[in-house]
Design a protein around this motif. Structure first.
Motif, PDB file in Angstrom:
ATOM      1  N   LEU A  28       0.648  -0.743  -0.284  1.00 55.71           N
ATOM      2  CA  LEU A  28      -0.257   0.181   0.250  1.00 55.71           C
ATOM      3  C   LEU A  28       1.184   1.178  -0.145  1.00 55.71           C
ATOM      4  N   ASP A  29       0.296   2.502  -0.602  1.00 57.58           N
ATOM      5  CA  ASP A  29       0.746   3.535  -0.336  1.00 57.58           C
ATOM      6  C   ASP A  29       0.811   4.344   0.679  1.00 57.58           C
ATOM      7  N   GLY A  30       1.253   5.684   0.682  1.00 55.35           N
ATOM      8  CA  GLY A  30       1.080   6.247   2.139  1.00 55.35           C
ATOM      9  C   GLY A  30      -0.413   6.278   2.536  1.00 55.35           C
ATOM     10  N   ILE A  31      -0.748   6.975   1.260  1.00 50.66           N
ATOM     11  CA  ILE A  31      -1.987   7.295   1.146  1.00 50.66           C
ATOM     12  C   ILE A  31      -3.144   6.529   1.171  1.00 50.66           C
ATOM     13  N   GLU A  33      -2.196   3.457   3.410  1.00 48.41           N
ATOM     14  CA  GLU A  33      -2.407   3.111   4.412  1.00 48.41           C
ATOM     15  C   GLU A  33      -3.153   3.989   5.024  1.00 48.41           C
ATOM     16  N   ASN A  34      -3.303   5.832   4.704  1.00 51.44           N
ATOM     17  CA  ASN A  34      -4.256   6.306   5.781  1.00 51.44           C
ATOM     18  C   ASN A  34      -5.421   5.824   5.198  1.00 51.44           C
ATOM     19  N   LEU A  35      -6.522   6.532   4.558  1.00 51.72           N
ATOM     20  CA  LEU A  35      -7.589   5.679   4.091  1.00 51.72           C
ATOM     21  C   LEU A  35      -7.936   4.328   4.962  1.00 51.72           C
ATOM     22  N   LEU A  36      -7.049   3.531   4.990  1.00 50.74           N
ATOM     23  CA  LEU A  36      -7.518   2.182   5.214  1.00 50.74           C
ATOM     24  C   LEU A  36      -7.371   1.867   6.947  1.00 50.74           C
ATOM     25  N   ASP A  37      -6.797   2.838   7.684  1.00 47.61           N
ATOM     26  CA  ASP A  37      -6.355   3.546   9.224  1.00 47.61           C
ATOM     27  C   ASP A  37      -7.667   3.965   9.645  1.00 47.61           C
ATOM     28  N   LYS A  38      -8.377   5.050   8.536  1.00 44.13           N
ATOM     29  CA  LYS A  38      -9.651   5.347   9.144  1.00 44.13           C
ATOM     30  C   LYS A  38     -10.161   4.484   8.923  1.00 44.13           C
ATOM     31  N   LEU A  50     -18.536   6.770   5.173  1.00 47.66           N
ATOM     32  CA  LEU A  50     -19.465   7.016   3.839  1.00 47.66           C
ATOM     33  C   LEU A  50     -18.433   6.756   2.435  1.00 47.66           C
ATOM     34  N   VAL A  51     -18.049   6.745   1.825  1.00 46.73           N
ATOM     35  CA  VAL A  51     -17.444   7.129   0.363  1.00 46.73           C
ATOM     36  C   VAL A  51     -17.297   7.886   0.641  1.00 46.73           C
ATOM     37  N   GLY A  52     -18.253   9.304   0.584  1.00 45.89           N
ATOM     38  CA  GLY A  52     -18.060  10.704   0.817  1.00 45.89           C
ATOM     39  C   GLY A  52     -16.882  11.031   1.447  1.00 45.89           C
ATOM     40  N   ASP A  53     -17.448  10.434   2.402  1.00 47.78           N
ATOM     41  CA  ASP A  53     -16.674  11.139   3.914  1.00 47.78           C
ATOM     42  C   ASP A  53     -14.741  10.640   3.250  1.00 47.78           C
ATOM     43  N   LEU A  54     -14.702   9.770   3.119  1.00 48.00           N
ATOM     44  CA  LEU A  54     -13.262   9.429   2.890  1.00 48.00           C
ATOM     45  C   LEU A  54     -12.529  10.604   1.690  1.00 48.00           C
ATOM     46  N   ILE A  55     -13.646  10.686   0.682  1.00 51.15           N
ATOM     47  CA  ILE A  55     -13.095  11.415  -0.529  1.00 51.15           C
ATOM     48  C   ILE A  55     -12.921  13.181   0.023  1.00 51.15           C
ATOM     49  N   ALA A  56     -13.652  13.480   0.999  1.00 52.34           N
ATOM     50  CA  ALA A  56     -13.983  15.046   1.533  1.00 52.34           C
ATOM     51  C   ALA A  56     -12.800  15.452   2.361  1.00 52.34           C
ATOM     52  N   LEU A  57     -11.661  13.830   3.234  1.00 58.26           N
ATOM     53  CA  LEU A  57     -10.293  14.071   3.640  1.00 58.26           C
ATOM     54  C   LEU A  57      -9.176  14.952   2.130  1.00 58.26           C
ATOM     55  N   THR A  65      -7.725  11.661  -6.444  1.00 56.41           N
ATOM     56  CA  THR A  65      -6.728  11.102  -6.360  1.00 56.41           C
ATOM     57  C   THR A  65      -7.369   9.493  -5.081  1.00 56.41           C
ATOM     58  N   LEU A  66      -8.057  10.440  -3.709  1.00 54.02           N
ATOM     59  CA  LEU A  66      -8.555   9.698  -2.826  1.00 54.02           C
ATOM     60  C   LEU A  66      -9.733   8.189  -3.384  1.00 54.02           C
ATOM     61  N   HIS A  67     -10.694   8.532  -4.205  1.00 52.25           N
ATOM     62  CA  HIS A  67     -11.247   7.996  -4.967  1.00 52.25           C
ATOM     63  C   HIS A  67     -10.916   6.765  -5.702  1.00 52.25           C
ATOM     64  N   GLY A  68      -9.211   7.170  -5.964  1.00 49.67           N
ATOM     65  CA  GLY A  68      -8.800   6.083  -7.128  1.00 49.67           C
ATOM     66  C   GLY A  68      -8.432   4.531  -6.517  1.00 49.67           C
ATOM     67  N   ARG A  69      -7.769   5.658  -5.295  1.00 48.50           N
ATOM     68  CA  ARG A  69      -6.497   5.102  -3.898  1.00 48.50           C
ATOM     69  C   ARG A  69      -8.015   3.778  -3.202  1.00 48.50           C
ATOM     70  N   LEU A  70      -8.977   3.836  -2.923  1.00 50.22           N
ATOM     71  CA  LEU A  70     -10.560   3.850  -2.925  1.00 50.22           C
ATOM     72  C   LEU A  70     -10.929   2.364  -4.037  1.00 50.22           C
ATOM     73  N   LYS A  71     -10.850   2.931  -4.614  1.00 53.89           N
ATOM     74  CA  LYS A  71     -10.784   1.627  -5.892  1.00 53.89           C
ATOM     75  C   LYS A  71      -9.862   0.688  -5.597  1.00 53.89           C
ATOM     76  N   ASN A  72      -8.112   1.387  -4.896  1.00 55.00           N
ATOM     77  CA  ASN A  72      -7.130   0.535  -4.969  1.00 55.00           C
ATOM     78  C   ASN A  72      -7.886  -0.742  -4.325  1.00 55.00           C
ATOM     79  N   LEU A  73      -7.955  -0.072  -2.802  1.00 58.51           N
ATOM     80  CA  LEU A  73      -7.898  -1.143  -1.648  1.00 58.51           C
ATOM     81  C   LEU A  73      -9.091  -2.105  -1.946  1.00 58.51           C
ATOM     82  N   SER A  74     -10.488  -1.621  -2.963  1.00 55.93           N
ATOM     83  CA  SER A  74     -11.617  -2.286  -2.884  1.00 55.93           C
ATOM     84  C   SER A  74     -10.309  -3.627  -4.070  1.00 55.93           C
ATOM     85  N   ALA A  75     -10.153  -3.102  -4.237  1.00 58.46           N
ATOM     86  CA  ALA A  75      -9.473  -4.911  -5.939  1.00 58.46           C
ATOM     87  C   ALA A  75      -8.661  -5.048  -5.088  1.00 58.46           C
TER      88      ALA A  75
END
Length: 116
Positions: A28-31, A33-38, A50-57, A65-75
């Motif tokens: 995982l990259d730093g972003i 990791e931070n999303l997964l920690d949250k 919610l997805v909206g809460d996370l992409i608002a960070l 960028t955050l939406h892409g990272r969420l897609k990566n974490l899901s994949a």
């Protein structure tokens, strides 16, 4: 006089590095990791996120960028997105794989502290 605290942290970093080498395909990259920690922290405290809460960070990156990272974490199998009660918003929850990752990290921390 030197203390063992910095050595414990260095042991912890080495154990985490070894853990990463055991799972080379799931780096995982730093972003991420931070999303997964949250996400895991919210699940631990039984708060929904919610997805909206996370992409608002915005401190972590742009919405795209955050939406892409969420897609990566899901994949990678670390999170799943499930429709909430009204079906219009998606709640993000950690998978068993994500929880296992945090168990392994906790074990690394415990080993580093015991070795001190």
């Amino acid at each position: 006089m030197a203390t063992n605290k910095p050595l414990s942290y260095l042991r912890f970093l080495n154990l985490i590095d070894a853990l990463g080498r055991m799972n080379p395909g799931k780096k995982l990259d730093g972003i991420e990791e931070n999303l997964l920690d949250k996400i895991v922290n919210c699940a631990h405290t039984k708060e929904s996120i919610l997805v909206g809460d996370l992409i608002a960070l915005s401190e972590l990156g742009s919405q795209a960028t955050l939406h892409g990272r969420l897609k990566n974490l899901s994949a990678m199998g670390y999170i799943k997105m499930v429709a909430n009660a009204d079906g219009r918003k998606k709640e993000v929850v950690p998978t068993k794989l994500a929880l296992k990752r945090y168990e392994e990290i906790s074990k690394c921390l415990e080993k580093a502290i015991k070795a001190a």
